[in-house]
Every structure is written in structure tokens, then in C-alpha cells.
Scaffold this motif. Sequence first.
Motif, short mmCIF file in Angstrom:
data_model
loop_
_atom_site.label_atom_id
_atom_site.label_comp_id
_atom_site.label_asym_id
_atom_site.label_seq_id
_atom_site.Cartn_x
_atom_site.Cartn_y
_atom_site.Cartn_z
N TYR A 140 1.25 -1.73 -0.38
CA TYR A 140 -0.02 0.27 0.08
C TYR A 140 1.22 1.67 -0.26
CZ TYR A 140 -3.11 3.69 1.57
OH TYR A 140 -3.81 4.90 1.50
N ARG A 147 1.58 6.75 -6.37
CA ARG A 147 0.52 7.72 -7.28
C ARG A 147 0.78 9.68 -6.80
NH1 ARG A 147 -4.97 6.86 -3.61
NH2 ARG A 147 -3.49 6.57 -1.78
N ALA A 164 -11.10 9.25 -2.86
CA ALA A 164 -11.03 8.32 -3.44
C ALA A 164 -11.42 7.04 -2.76
CB ALA A 164 -9.33 7.94 -3.99
N GLY A 166 -9.22 3.20 -1.34
CA GLY A 166 -7.78 2.50 -1.35
C GLY A 166 -8.11 1.46 -0.81
N TYR A 200 -0.83 13.21 6.69
CA TYR A 200 -0.50 12.05 7.41
C TYR A 200 1.14 12.12 7.81
CZ TYR A 200 -5.05 9.14 7.46
OH TYR A 200 -6.08 8.69 6.88
N PHE A 211 -5.66 11.51 -1.75
CA PHE A 211 -7.36 12.07 -1.65
C PHE A 211 -7.69 12.69 -0.44
CE2 PHE A 211 -6.86 8.36 1.69
CZ PHE A 211 -7.72 8.45 2.73
N ARG A 213 -11.64 13.50 1.55
CA ARG A 213 -12.31 12.59 2.47
C ARG A 213 -14.06 12.38 1.63
NH1 ARG A 213 -9.06 9.15 5.78
NH2 ARG A 213 -7.74 11.22 6.39
N GLY A 231 -13.79 6.07 1.12
CA GLY A 231 -13.41 4.98 1.67
C GLY A 231 -13.17 5.54 3.26
N CYS A 311 -6.11 -1.02 3.78
CA CYS A 311 -4.66 -0.53 3.72
C CYS A 311 -3.97 -0.66 5.13
CB CYS A 311 -4.96 0.54 2.88
SG CYS A 311 -5.73 2.19 4.02
C1 3EB Z 1 -7.70 6.45 5.41
O1 3EB Z 1 -8.31 6.80 6.47
C2 3EB Z 1 -7.82 4.81 5.64
O2 3EB Z 1 -5.37 5.52 -0.41
O3 3EB Z 1 -6.75 6.20 -1.56
C3 3EB Z 1 -9.15 5.69 2.78
C4 3EB Z 1 -9.95 5.93 1.10
C5 3EB Z 1 -7.99 4.72 2.95
C6 3EB Z 1 -8.70 5.86 0.46
C7 3EB Z 1 -6.58 5.70 -0.72
C8 3EB Z 1 -7.06 5.42 1.48
C9 3EB Z 1 -7.29 5.51 0.45
O4 3EB Z 1 -6.58 6.53 5.44
C10 3EB Z 1 -7.94 4.17 4.03
#
Ligand code: 3EB
Length: 324
Positions: A140, A147, A164, A166, A200, A211, A213, A231, A311
Motif C-alpha cells: 500500500y 500515486r 478515493a 484504496g 498523514y 485523496f 475525504r 473509503g 490498507c
Molecule cells: C484512511 O482513511 C483509510 O489510499 O486512496 C481510505 C480511502 C483509505 C482511500 C486511498 C485509503 C484511500 O486512510 C484508508
Amino acid sequence: MISSTLHSCTEEDAAPPPGGAFRMAAVEFRSAPASLELGEGHVAMTVPMARPGEPGHRETWWCEEPPEIGAAGGIRFALGDEVAFCAATIEHRSVYAPVVERRYREVFDFLEGHGYRRLLRVWNFIETINAANADGLEVYRDFCKGRSDAFAAHPEFYNSMPAATGIGTTGSGISFFLLAVKDTEVRHIENRRQTPAYRYPERYGPRSPSFARATAMTARRGEPPTLFVSGTASILGHETVFEGDIEKQCATTADNIAELIANCYGPSKALADVDTVKAYVRHAHHVPFVQAFCEATFGGAALAVFNVDICRGDLLVEIEAVVG
Ligand code: 3EB
């Protein structure tokens, strides 16, 4: 302008939804090898998603005019007047970042060349997502690196990262598909409860996930937007909460989604107004709980529950949604 339907693979698509009479793409999520083809007037894609004993689900993307379908390099596309659907697959590699960057840049170049200036929503399906690649980097994180480098090379997309997903896939390699628009108004939304993923800290990987939210699309002025919720998982700030507890991870995830709906619509919509839900569950024995949780939480939404890896190794569930 663009709308989707979600059915069991054993059912025919019902009548096209309002906002779309022509198929752009049909994506089947089921236990079958990955595939990406040009079907009759639409793109046909299969995403391996194991759910033992289940036929799987078909997501159909609809637009208002017959799309132009075709292939360009490794990309398959369906182009509507305002919305583009693009998809690509990558065969198994021992290291993914360089090829993910190349494939994403190819798609970005294609979109820019055809006037689709804004990304609306992206889905990424990643094999052995929690395993180490040949360099010892989690697949991942390896994917996120490629990306991120592709986004960095395209300032217009970098400055407007979309919603997005993932997620794992039970097939081999990586595939992704996305929607992009020309002039339609899109607004990317962050979650007050969560650190933006693109910020992050480095402990989650050398490059952050690219991405937002959620993304809100206003197809017609004066009408309420469509909200594409990424996601979403049991993450507060940047940390996973309720490790090992499926019930609390589901509740936190729903609270995170509720916050995004409130941000977009104020009090006029809530979790029960969601139209479509896809839930990804790490352990097969949690599927019945998550299925019941989603049925109780999201009203009469069309629902698909899959059994795939997620992920972060400590996440048990991830849920995405569309609110019409
Ligand atoms: C998160 O919130 C959980 O890498 O495109 C959620 C939605 C998550 C998209 C991505 C990863 C992705 O970090 C994982």
C-alpha cells in the motif's frame, strides 16, 4: 449527468436511473480474475473481490448521452460530454511505485488532453495490500508513493485531490478506475474529525495517500449536490481507534461519514439518506455483523459487502457511500 446503480451480479440492471440513460461502464466485483475490456458501448471491468458463495455485485455508471469508448495505451475510457470514466490495470510487480506513477500520469495526461480538468472520484484495488514488496515496503505504501509522485507532476490535480478508495483485491496486480469532469462544479471536503490523508505523518509511509475525504458535485445550479464519500475507516486524527473491535470500528466509521454528510448538506440529510454503500471487511466472520450494521444505519441504500484486506493492518472495516 452521471449516476450509478448497484446490483447483485445475478440480476439485470433495473431501468436506468434519473440522470443517465446510457451505460459508460459496468464494473463487476466478484471472485474472478481481473479484466478490463471494451464492451458494447461501454467499458467492462472485473475487480476480484472474494465473498465465498456469493455472486458478487455489479456497479454500473450511467450518463445522459452515448459515450465515446476507446483505448489509449494501457487506458480504457468512456467519454461523455461532461464526465469521463477511465480505467487501467497493472500486472503483478515486485515494486509498484514507478509503474503506478507512469500509469497515473498516462491517465492524467489523457484527461487533461481531452479537457476533463477535475477529478471527481477514484477507486484503487491493490493486491496483497499489507504484504511487503521486494524492498520491504508495504505494498500500500509502495502504491501511495507512485500515486503521490504522479499527482506532484500534475499541479491542477494535485491542488484538487478527489475522494478515493484504496483497498485490497483478491486478484493479482493493481487496477484503478476514476471519474473526471470538464466544467461541472466539484468541491472536495475534509473531515474535522480526521487529519487530511495527504498530511498523514511519515510513520504511515514515505508519501501520504493522495485523496480527499469526500467530493461534492453540483450538476445543476440550485439542485442539491451529489456527495461521493471516500473509503472511510475507524481513524480519528491520523490514528486507528478501536483496534480489534469490529462493532466500535463500524460505529466510528459511521460517525465519520455522518460528519461529512453534515458538512455538505447541513441538517437536511443524514446517514439514512445515503443511496449507495460499499463496505469492505477484512475477516469473513465479521461480514454478517457489518451487513446488519449497514442495513440498520443506511436506511434503504443499495448495499454491497465484500471480504478483502484493508490498507492498514489494524483496520477491520472500511465503508464508502454515495449520497444523491
Ligand atoms: C484512511 O482513511 C483509510 O489510499 O486512496 C481510505 C480511502 C483509505 C482511500 C486511498 C485509503 C484511500 O486512510 C484508508
